[in-house]
Motif scaffolding. Structure first.
Motif, short mmCIF file in Angstrom:
data_model
loop_
_atom_site.label_atom_id
_atom_site.label_comp_id
_atom_site.label_asym_id
_atom_site.label_seq_id
_atom_site.Cartn_x
_atom_site.Cartn_y
_atom_site.Cartn_z
N THR A 210 53.53 29.29 40.45
CA THR A 210 52.53 30.23 39.94
C THR A 210 52.19 29.90 38.50
N ASP B 293 44.84 43.58 40.25
CA ASP B 293 45.38 42.96 39.04
C ASP B 293 45.34 41.45 39.20
N PRO B 294 44.59 40.72 38.39
CA PRO B 294 44.51 39.25 38.52
C PRO B 294 45.86 38.57 38.55
N ASN B 295 46.83 39.09 37.78
CA ASN B 295 48.15 38.46 37.73
C ASN B 295 49.00 38.77 38.96
N GLN B 296 48.43 39.49 39.91
CA GLN B 296 49.12 39.71 41.18
C GLN B 296 48.56 38.83 42.30
N ALA B 297 47.65 37.95 41.95
CA ALA B 297 47.08 37.05 42.96
C ALA B 297 48.17 36.20 43.62
N SER B 298 49.19 35.86 42.85
CA SER B 298 50.28 35.03 43.37
C SER B 298 51.02 35.71 44.52
N CYS C 157 43.58 31.56 43.60
CA CYS C 157 43.25 31.61 42.18
C CYS C 157 42.28 32.75 41.92
N HIS C 158 42.64 33.62 41.00
CA HIS C 158 41.74 34.67 40.51
C HIS C 158 41.08 34.08 39.27
N THR D 145 39.06 36.59 35.37
CA THR D 145 40.05 37.65 35.16
C THR D 145 39.45 38.98 34.75
N GLN E 51 48.02 34.55 37.97
CA GLN E 51 46.64 34.61 38.44
C GLN E 51 46.28 33.45 39.35
N ASN F 269 50.84 31.59 34.85
CA ASN F 269 50.62 32.80 34.07
C ASN F 269 50.57 32.41 32.59
#
Length: 522
Positions: A56, A29-34, A14-15, A18, A96, A58
């Motif tokens: 995931t 990029d927080p949305n690339q944490a997955s 988990c990021h 953000t 994220q 988002n």
């Protein structure tokens, strides 16, 4: 040795801030944490090769939480050998936060519907959730019967994961905005067994929890805005977390991430720690370290203990050969102490898939899986080191192969574990006394030399030696009272485990299975 399997492994990332980039996340990029999860699952592939998947979160897509899962290995499920497909998949499921799972089933069928995570759709975001589970519920049958008799729920799968799904759903139906600590506290009052969870809802709230006895391992780390947790510490190390930042989640505790940030909270008392000793002997990745005990060093000490107890004459024709792969550390350290070579006289074919050999007989499986090297073993006295004997069916065929094709003069089997005499009800694939090798030869829970020799004669070895129960805690490096050793000492850490074992012994004595000496007087 006998294709012993573990229930599974879990992961979570988990990021949670953000606006603060993390160096460990692709492109910061927080949305690339997955994207971190497939690699984590690959590091835990040893815990399950049947299925894999992730969910995931988002907030910028219609499917706030979305799940991808399938039957197969991690690389296969996430198409990691096809870069374009893999990148497209990662982009489709970018988020994220994410939870992931690798599965081997102790119950349930080999199809996609049994793969995890389990996602429950709902129009209310707090009731729309997904979770993954590592462990096994010893009171599964009791809970299942209660659900089917007292509610209008219908169960479609024979798995304790669905039981958890129903229990969580029911609690959320009664209290939609139920606090995670309250939810876990309620579950703790109902569940008996091992049950590590990673849970995430459509608000992006998450928790990762460890059962009150800590039977299965669970580690976590935080680096700035990035949180990650996994069943194996090596999965966190490979993400780039510093070694000193990786911690064990204490039994009965949970890590909660919500609008208030990240916090570690206690949700239940821990009656006693009962870490599964088999994690260090067999299951865990050799590079992992959890509950203040390193896996590789534990296996090294097991080999040293085997060497101290060795009685076979040692000469220039004596060699140590490990059964690949988990016995190698013990074999190497045993050989070092005895001052003899540790040689890979047995090569394992790591590229034969599970499905390919599924329909073959036992002898064919052994021949396809292992290749003995006569140039190493011809005319030698071989000390064959393995981590355990469960059913002994594979071992018999392997010893025949070593004599016929490896041309070993003598084979002395050395097991870096005590005899397995009782079933496991906490997540290991051995559920009945009848399927175990040792009980039919033992008159007591402590094995004698005569009983070991009878076992050696049965499997075709010149001799057989186990480690005693009292050696395990010292080799693992944890107090005896902090370990679950039920499968070797019949002392179960939970009431449902005790009751299941009592029923298993009675069933055995009544002749439902072949009579076992060790339990005749129980």
């Amino acid at each position: 040795m006998d294709d012993l399997f573990h229930e599974c492994g879990i992961a979570a990332v988990c990021h949670f801030e953000t606006d603060k980039p993390s160096e460990l996340v692709p492109d910061k990029d927080p949305n690339q944490a997955s994207r971190l999860v497939p690699g984590m699952l690959l590091d835990m592939q040893n815990r399950g090769q049947l299925a894999a998947g992730f969910t995931t979160f988002n907030p910028y897509r219609l499917q706030l939480i979305d799940t991808h899962k399938d039957v197969g290995g991690v690389a296969e499920v996430f198409q990691m050998n096809h870069q374009e497909r893999y990148l497209n998949l990662m982009q489709e499921y970018a988020g994220q936060a994410a939870i992931g799972h690798v599965r081997y089933a102790t119950c349930g069928r080999d199809d996609r519907s049994y793969a995890q995570p389990f996602e429950r759709h709902h129009i209310a975001r707090s009731k729309w959730f997904s979770f993954v589970f590592n462990g096994q519920l010893a009171n599964y049958l009791e809970l299942r019967e209660e659900i089917l008799q007292t509610t209008d729920f219908h169960l479609t799968r024979e798995t304790d994961t669905e039981i958890l799904n129903h229990l969580i759903s029911r609690e959320l139906s009664e209290t939609p905005d139920l606090d995670f600590l309250v939810l876990l506290s309620k579950l703790a009052q109902r569940l008996d067994g091992s049950w590590n969870l990673a849970y995430m809802n459509a608000n992006g709230d998450m928790f990762v929890s460890r059962d009150p006895r800590g039977i299965r391992p669970l580690c976590y780390a935080v680096d700035g805005p990035l949180f990650a947790a996994a069943s194996e510490s090596v999965a966190l190390t490979h993400l780039g977390f510093a070694e000193d930042s990786i911690q064990n989640l204490e039994p009965g505790h949970a890590i909660i991430i919500d609008h208030n940030g990240l916090r570690v909270e206690k949700y239940a008392e821990s009656p006693r720690k009962a870490h599964c000793f088999f994690e260090w002997i067999y299951f865990a990745n050799a590079a992992s370290n959890f509950d203040d005990a390193g896996v590789y060093l534990s296996r090294k000490r097991l080999g040293e203990e085997l060497a101290r107890r060795e009685t076979v004459p040692i000469d220039e024709d004596t060699i140590v050969v490990p059964v690949p792969d988990t016995a190698k550390a013990a074999a190497d350290s045993m050989a070092f102490e005895l001052k003899v070579p540790s040689l890979e006289g047995l090569i394992r074919n790591r590229y034969i898939g599970r499905t390919f050999i599924e329909g073959s007989n036992r002898a064919d499986k052994v021949r396809m899986k292992y290749t003995p090297l006569p140039e190493i073993m011809d005319g030698k006295r071989v000390l064959l080191v393995d981590d355990s004997i469960v059913r002994a069916t594979t071992l018999k065929e392997l010893l025949r192969l070593l004599r016929e094709r490896g041309r070993a003069r003598e084979i002395h089997v050395r097991i870096a574990c005590p005899p397995i005499i009782a079933p496991c009800y906490y997540g290991i694939d051995m559920s009945t006394i009848g399927e175990l090798f040792a009980p039919d030869f033992m008159a007591d829970t402590v094995i004698t030399e005569a009983e070991e020799q009878a076992m050696a004669d049965e499997i075709g070895a010149d001799s057989l030696r186990y480690l005693p129960v009292e050696a395990i805690a010292e080799c693992v490096g944890l107090p005896r009272e902090n370990l679950c050793q039920a499968c070797v000492d019949t002392i179960y850490p939970t009431p449902a485990g005790e009751e299941l074992f009592r029923k298993a012994v009675i069933s055995r004595q009544r002749g439902n299975q072949n009579c076992s000496r060790i339990f005749d007087s129980e």
